[in-house]
Design an enzyme around this catalytic site. Structure first.
Site, short mmCIF file in Angstrom:
data_model
loop_
_atom_site.label_atom_id
_atom_site.label_comp_id
_atom_site.label_asym_id
_atom_site.label_seq_id
_atom_site.Cartn_x
_atom_site.Cartn_y
_atom_site.Cartn_z
CG ASN A 184 13.89 -9.50 -4.48
OD1 ASN A 184 13.85 -9.79 -3.29
ND2 ASN A 184 14.90 -9.81 -5.27
N GLY A 213 6.56 -2.27 -6.13
CA GLY A 213 7.73 -1.97 -6.93
C GLY A 213 8.60 -3.19 -7.13
CB SER A 247 4.45 0.35 -3.83
OG SER A 247 5.29 0.34 -4.95
CD GLU A 283 14.09 -3.19 -1.61
OE1 GLU A 283 14.40 -2.97 -0.42
OE2 GLU A 283 13.37 -2.40 -2.27
CB THR A 324 10.02 4.96 -7.43
OG1 THR A 324 9.43 5.06 -6.13
CG2 THR A 324 10.53 6.32 -7.86
N PRO A 361 0.81 -1.23 0.00
CG PRO A 361 -0.01 -1.00 2.18
CD PRO A 361 0.69 -1.97 1.27
CB THR A 383 6.61 -5.42 -3.72
OG1 THR A 383 6.69 -4.23 -2.93
CG2 THR A 383 5.44 -6.26 -3.23
#
Length: 309
Positions: free
Chosen positions: A74, A69, A16, A279, A98, A14, A72
Site C-alpha cells: 500500500n 505485506g 514483515s 492499515e 501474514t 525486514p 508495505t
C-alpha cells in the site's frame, strides 16, 4: 559481458511476516542482477518509509520491486501515485506478510523464489486503484466489525501465530459488534440504514473470502469496485447465517447489499474508523471513494487468469 542499462529499486520490510526475506536476499539480488538491473536496495526503517522513499525517488527507476505485506505494498503504490501516470514504473511484488490478500488476487506464489522470478520475468498488468478522500488504496477500504483487527494485532503475535492471530483477535469482538447508521450513494443507487460492516473491494480474495459468488467475477481494471454492505443482525443466529451464506457465495437479498460502482460516498453522524489495505485509514464522518482506472502497472505471471479473458 553483461550490459546494465536498467535501474531497479528493491525495497523490503525486514519485519514483515516472520522476517524470512532476510534468508533469501542474496538469491533475490543475484536474480535481479542476472536480469541486467542496476539495483538500489532499501530496507524500510519505519512506518511510511516505503511511501516517502518512493515518493522522493521512484521516478528515477525503470522498475520497483517491493517485498512485505499488504501494508508495505500500500505504501509503495501510494508513493507511486504521487507521480503522473506516464512516470510510474512497473511494480513487482514479493509477498512476505501474514495474509497477503492482494498477492492472492494477483495470483502470486507464496514461494519467495518464484515470486521474485515473476517480479523480473513476468508481464505488465494494469490495475485500477482506489482514491479515498485525499489518499489511495489498492484492494480494500472497509469499516465496521473486525476491520481494525489487522492493525490492532501486535506484529509479534502475527509472527508467531500467522493468520490464526487475526482469527483469535476477531473472536474477542463477537460480543460487542459495532453498528453504524450510514447514508451511501453510488452509481445508480443509494442506501440508508444500520450496518455492522462495509467493504469496498477490488480483489478476488479478502479476509478469507476466496472467490465467492460476489468476488469470483471481479475485473481488476474495469473502472469499477465492488461494495459489500452487511446489515446489522438482530441476533447471533442471523450473524451466523450471514457468515455461512457469504462463505457459500449465497445472497438472500436481505442480509447484505452488493453493488458495483465507480464512485461511493458515505455520510455518518459519527466518525468512522476506516481500514485501507489492512492499515488504519483515518476516521472521517464524510468519505468519497473514486476508482482511478488502470492507474498502476503490476508485474504478474503470464498465466494469470485475468490475462486469459
Amino acid at each position: 559481458m553483461i550490459s546494465i542499462t536498467k535501474k531497479m529499486l528493491f525495497i523490503f520490510n525486514p519485519h514483515s511476516g516472520k522476517g524470512q526475506i532476510k534468508n533469501h536476499l542474496l538469491d533475490i539480488l543475484d536474480k535481479f542482477a542476472k536480469a541486467e538491473y542496476d539495483i538500489t536496495v532499501r530496507p524500510t526503517q519505519e512506518r511510511l518509509d516505503a511511501y516517502n522513499y518512493i515518493k522522493n525517488n521512484g521516478d528515477k527507476f525503470d522498475r520497483i520491486v517491493v517485498s512485505g505485506g499488504d501494508g508495505t505494498l500500500n505504501e509503495a503504490v501510494k508513493g507511486l501515485m504521487e507521480f503522473d501516470a506516464d512516470k510510474r514504473p512497473c511494480l513487482g511484488y514479493i509477498p512476505t506478510g501474514t495474509t497477503n490478500d492482494f498477492a492472492s488476487t494477483l495470483e502470486l506464489p507464496k514461494s519467495i523464489a518464484k515470486s521474485s522470478d515473476i517480479a523480473v520475468n513476468g508481464v505488465p498488468f494494469k490495475c485500477d486503484i482506489g482514491k479515498f478522500n485525499s489518499t489511495t488504496f489498492n484492494y480494500v477500504a472497509a469499516f465496521g466489525a473486525f476491520t481494525d483487527v489487522p492493525y490492532d494485532t501486535p506484529q509479534e503475535t502475527k509472527n508467531i501465530l500467522g493468520h490464526t492471530a487475526y482469527v483469535l483477535e476477531g473472536m474477542k469482538r463477537l460480543s460487542s459488534l459495532p453498528s453504524y447508521h450510514v447514508k451511501i450513494k453510488y452509481d445508480n443507487g443509494e442506501f440508508e440504514g444500520d450496518i455492522f460492516l462495509c467493504m469496498i473491494l477490488n480483489a478476488t480474495s479478502v479476509a478469507g473470502l476466496h472467490k465467492t459468488k460476489q468476488l469470483k467475477n471481479v475485473d481488476l481494471n474495469d473502472g469499477l469496485f465492488e461494495m459489500l454492505v452487511f446489515k446489522r443482525p438482530t441476533n447471533l443466529i442471523e450473524f451466523q447465517n450471514i457468515l455461512i451464506n457469504l462463505m457459500r457465495g449465497e445472497n438472500s437479498g436481505d442480509e447484505y447489499l452488493f453493488a458495483k460502482s465507480s464512485y461511493f460516498e458515505f455520510e455518518c453522524d459519527e466518525n468512522i474508523k476506516w481500514t485501507l489495505d489492512g492499515e488504519y485509514g483515518g476516521n472521517p464522518k464524510h468519505t468519497v471513494i473514486n476508482v482511478v482506472p488502470s492507474a498502476m502497472t503490476f508485474i504478474i505471471d503470464k498465466t494469470h487468469n485475468m490475462l486469459k479473458e
